[in-house]
Design a protein around this motif. Sequence first.
Motif, PDB file in Angstrom:
ATOM      1  N   PHE A   1     -52.340 -22.458   4.493  1.00 11.88           N
ATOM      2  CA  PHE A   1     -53.589 -23.031   4.008  1.00 11.88           C
ATOM      3  C   PHE A   1     -54.483 -21.893   3.546  1.00 11.88           C
ATOM      4  O   PHE A   1     -54.659 -20.904   4.259  1.00 11.88           O
ATOM      5  CB  PHE A   1     -54.291 -23.816   5.117  1.00 11.88           C
ATOM      6  N   THR A   2     -55.055 -22.035   2.353  1.00 12.00           N
ATOM      7  CA  THR A   2     -55.969 -21.032   1.814  1.00 12.00           C
ATOM      8  C   THR A   2     -57.311 -21.692   1.549  1.00 12.00           C
ATOM      9  O   THR A   2     -57.378 -22.749   0.906  1.00 12.00           O
ATOM     10  CB  THR A   2     -55.419 -20.442   0.502  1.00 12.00           C
ATOM     11  N   ALA A   3     -58.383 -21.074   2.033  1.00 10.49           N
ATOM     12  CA  ALA A   3     -59.742 -21.527   1.752  1.00 10.49           C
ATOM     13  C   ALA A   3     -60.448 -20.433   0.960  1.00 10.49           C
ATOM     14  O   ALA A   3     -60.382 -19.257   1.331  1.00 10.49           O
ATOM     15  CB  ALA A   3     -60.501 -21.809   3.043  1.00 10.49           C
ATOM     16  N   VAL A   4     -61.089 -20.832  -0.121  1.00  9.84           N
ATOM     17  CA  VAL A   4     -61.780 -19.874  -0.978  1.00  9.84           C
ATOM     18  C   VAL A   4     -63.200 -20.368  -1.199  1.00  9.84           C
ATOM     19  O   VAL A   4     -63.417 -21.512  -1.605  1.00  9.84           O
ATOM     20  CB  VAL A   4     -61.071 -19.720  -2.342  1.00  9.84           C
ATOM     21  N   GLY A   5     -64.182 -19.494  -0.933  1.00  6.10           N
ATOM     22  CA  GLY A   5     -65.582 -19.835  -1.146  1.00  6.10           C
ATOM     23  C   GLY A   5     -66.135 -19.133  -2.364  1.00  6.10           C
ATOM     24  O   GLY A   5     -65.768 -17.994  -2.652  1.00  6.10           O
ATOM     25  N   LEU A   6     -67.016 -19.826  -3.073  1.00  6.62           N
ATOM     26  CA  LEU A   6     -67.686 -19.183  -4.193  1.00  6.62           C
ATOM     27  C   LEU A   6     -69.121 -19.669  -4.298  1.00  6.62           C
ATOM     28  O   LEU A   6     -69.479 -20.713  -3.770  1.00  6.62           O
ATOM     29  CB  LEU A   6     -66.918 -19.401  -5.494  1.00  6.62           C
ATOM     30  N   ASN A   7     -69.919 -18.886  -4.956  1.00  4.27           N
ATOM     31  CA  ASN A   7     -71.340 -19.154  -5.119  1.00  4.27           C
ATOM     32  C   ASN A   7     -71.539 -20.350  -6.053  1.00  4.27           C
ATOM     33  O   ASN A   7     -70.937 -20.388  -7.123  1.00  4.27           O
ATOM     34  CB  ASN A   7     -72.010 -17.910  -5.703  1.00  4.27           C
TER      35      ASN A   7
ATOM     36  N   LYS B   1     -46.374 -27.659   2.461  1.00 10.73           N
ATOM     37  CA  LYS B   1     -46.011 -26.286   2.793  1.00 10.73           C
ATOM     38  C   LYS B   1     -47.116 -25.292   2.434  1.00 10.73           C
ATOM     39  O   LYS B   1     -47.231 -24.244   3.041  1.00 10.73           O
ATOM     40  CB  LYS B   1     -44.722 -25.875   2.059  1.00 10.73           C
ATOM     41  N   ASN B   2     -47.902 -25.634   1.406  1.00 18.68           N
ATOM     42  CA  ASN B   2     -48.881 -24.675   0.904  1.00 18.68           C
ATOM     43  C   ASN B   2     -49.967 -25.447   0.146  1.00 18.68           C
ATOM     44  O   ASN B   2     -49.683 -26.085  -0.859  1.00 18.68           O
ATOM     45  CB  ASN B   2     -48.172 -23.689  -0.025  1.00 18.68           C
ATOM     46  N   TRP B   3     -51.196 -25.383   0.650  1.00 17.20           N
ATOM     47  CA  TRP B   3     -52.291 -26.064  -0.037  1.00 17.20           C
ATOM     48  C   TRP B   3     -53.563 -25.246   0.072  1.00 17.20           C
ATOM     49  O   TRP B   3     -53.635 -24.283   0.838  1.00 17.20           O
ATOM     50  CB  TRP B   3     -52.478 -27.479   0.482  1.00 17.20           C
ATOM     51  N   ALA B   4     -54.574 -25.625  -0.727  1.00 13.80           N
ATOM     52  CA  ALA B   4     -55.807 -24.842  -0.773  1.00 13.80           C
ATOM     53  C   ALA B   4     -57.037 -25.735  -0.856  1.00 13.80           C
ATOM     54  O   ALA B   4     -56.981 -26.861  -1.345  1.00 13.80           O
ATOM     55  CB  ALA B   4     -55.783 -23.896  -1.971  1.00 13.80           C
ATOM     56  N   TYR B   5     -58.127 -25.179  -0.372  1.00 13.30           N
ATOM     57  CA  TYR B   5     -59.433 -25.828  -0.412  1.00 13.30           C
ATOM     58  C   TYR B   5     -60.409 -24.829  -1.006  1.00 13.30           C
ATOM     59  O   TYR B   5     -60.490 -23.683  -0.553  1.00 13.30           O
ATOM     60  CB  TYR B   5     -59.857 -26.212   1.005  1.00 13.30           C
ATOM     61  N   ILE B   6     -61.140 -25.242  -2.033  1.00 14.29           N
ATOM     62  CA  ILE B   6     -62.135 -24.378  -2.662  1.00 14.29           C
ATOM     63  C   ILE B   6     -63.502 -25.004  -2.420  1.00 14.29           C
ATOM     64  O   ILE B   6     -63.713 -26.188  -2.688  1.00 14.29           O
ATOM     65  CB  ILE B   6     -61.881 -24.232  -4.179  1.00 14.29           C
ATOM     66  N   PHE B   7     -64.419 -24.198  -1.890  1.00 17.00           N
ATOM     67  CA  PHE B   7     -65.750 -24.713  -1.555  1.00 17.00           C
ATOM     68  C   PHE B   7     -66.830 -23.804  -2.106  1.00 17.00           C
ATOM     69  O   PHE B   7     -66.565 -22.657  -2.486  1.00 17.00           O
ATOM     70  CB  PHE B   7     -65.897 -24.867  -0.035  1.00 17.00           C
ATOM     71  N   ILE B   8     -68.049 -24.329  -2.155  1.00 22.46           N
ATOM     72  CA  ILE B   8     -69.189 -23.541  -2.618  1.00 22.46           C
ATOM     73  C   ILE B   8     -70.156 -23.321  -1.456  1.00 22.46           C
ATOM     74  O   ILE B   8     -70.331 -24.181  -0.604  1.00 22.46           O
ATOM     75  CB  ILE B   8     -69.911 -24.204  -3.809  1.00 22.46           C
ATOM     76  N   SER B   9     -70.731 -22.121  -1.458  1.00 22.73           N
ATOM     77  CA  SER B   9     -71.737 -21.766  -0.460  1.00 22.73           C
ATOM     78  C   SER B   9     -72.565 -20.616  -1.018  1.00 22.73           C
ATOM     79  O   SER B   9     -71.999 -19.657  -1.564  1.00 22.73           O
ATOM     80  CB  SER B   9     -71.057 -21.354   0.849  1.00 22.73           C
ATOM     81  N   PRO B  10     -73.892 -20.689  -0.934  1.00 17.92           N
ATOM     82  CA  PRO B  10     -74.738 -19.648  -1.501  1.00 17.92           C
ATOM     83  C   PRO B  10     -74.335 -18.251  -1.034  1.00 17.92           C
ATOM     84  O   PRO B  10     -74.105 -18.015   0.151  1.00 17.92           O
ATOM     85  CB  PRO B  10     -76.142 -20.011  -1.003  1.00 17.92           C
TER      86      PRO B  10
ATOM     87  N   ARG C   1     -62.379 -15.426   1.325  1.00 17.73           N
ATOM     88  CA  ARG C   1     -61.070 -16.072   1.178  1.00 17.73           C
ATOM     89  C   ARG C   1     -60.331 -15.917   2.502  1.00 17.73           C
ATOM     90  O   ARG C   1     -60.251 -14.819   3.056  1.00 17.73           O
ATOM     91  CB  ARG C   1     -60.281 -15.412   0.055  1.00 17.73           C
ATOM     92  N   THR C   2     -59.822 -17.015   2.997  1.00 11.89           N
ATOM     93  CA  THR C   2     -59.111 -17.016   4.268  1.00 11.89           C
ATOM     94  C   THR C   2     -57.765 -17.689   4.083  1.00 11.89           C
ATOM     95  O   THR C   2     -57.670 -18.720   3.425  1.00 11.89           O
ATOM     96  CB  THR C   2     -59.914 -17.791   5.338  1.00 11.89           C
ATOM     97  N   VAL C   3     -56.744 -17.091   4.675  1.00 13.39           N
ATOM     98  CA  VAL C   3     -55.413 -17.692   4.663  1.00 13.39           C
ATOM     99  C   VAL C   3     -54.997 -17.904   6.108  1.00 13.39           C
ATOM    100  O   VAL C   3     -55.091 -16.992   6.933  1.00 13.39           O
ATOM    101  CB  VAL C   3     -54.386 -16.793   3.946  1.00 13.39           C
ATOM    102  N   MET C   4     -54.581 -19.114   6.411  1.00  9.96           N
ATOM    103  CA  MET C   4     -54.065 -19.442   7.740  1.00  9.96           C
ATOM    104  C   MET C   4     -52.638 -19.923   7.570  1.00  9.96           C
ATOM    105  O   MET C   4     -52.345 -20.694   6.659  1.00  9.96           O
ATOM    106  CB  MET C   4     -54.920 -20.525   8.396  1.00  9.96           C
TER     107      MET C   4
END
Length: 101
Positions: free
Chosen positions: A31-37, A4-13, A21-24
Motif C-alpha cells: 500500500f502506498t499513500a502519497v500526500g500533496l498540497n 497485491k498493490n494499491w495506492a491512496y493519494i490525498f491532499i493536506s496543506p 509518501r509512505t509505503v506499507m
Amino acid sequence: MSVKNWAYIFISPGFSPDKNRTVMESPESRFTAVGLNPAKMEQVIPIAKQLEKEGVQFIELCDGFGPLWVAKVSEALDNRTPVASSMYGPEWRQKMLEILA
C-alpha cells in the motif's frame, strides 16, 4: 485476482509528494499513500502515472479531489488502472467544508 498493490493519494496543506509518501507492505500486499498540497493538485497526474509504473492495481483519491479529478486522472492513465474516490456522506459535508475553510 486479489489486491497485491494499491495506492491512496490525498491532499493536506504543506504536504509534498517527495516528503510525504509512505509505503506499507506485508508478504501479501503493498500500500502506498502519497500526500500533496491542495494548491498543487495538478501534481496528481504525474504521481498517478508513476504509481501505475510501480504496478498499482488501483488508485483511490481522497474526497478533496472531487469527481473531476477522478476523471482527469483516469483519462491521463488511458483508463488502464481503476481510479476512484473516497467520500464523506452528506451528513458530514457541511462539517468538512467548515474544517477546510
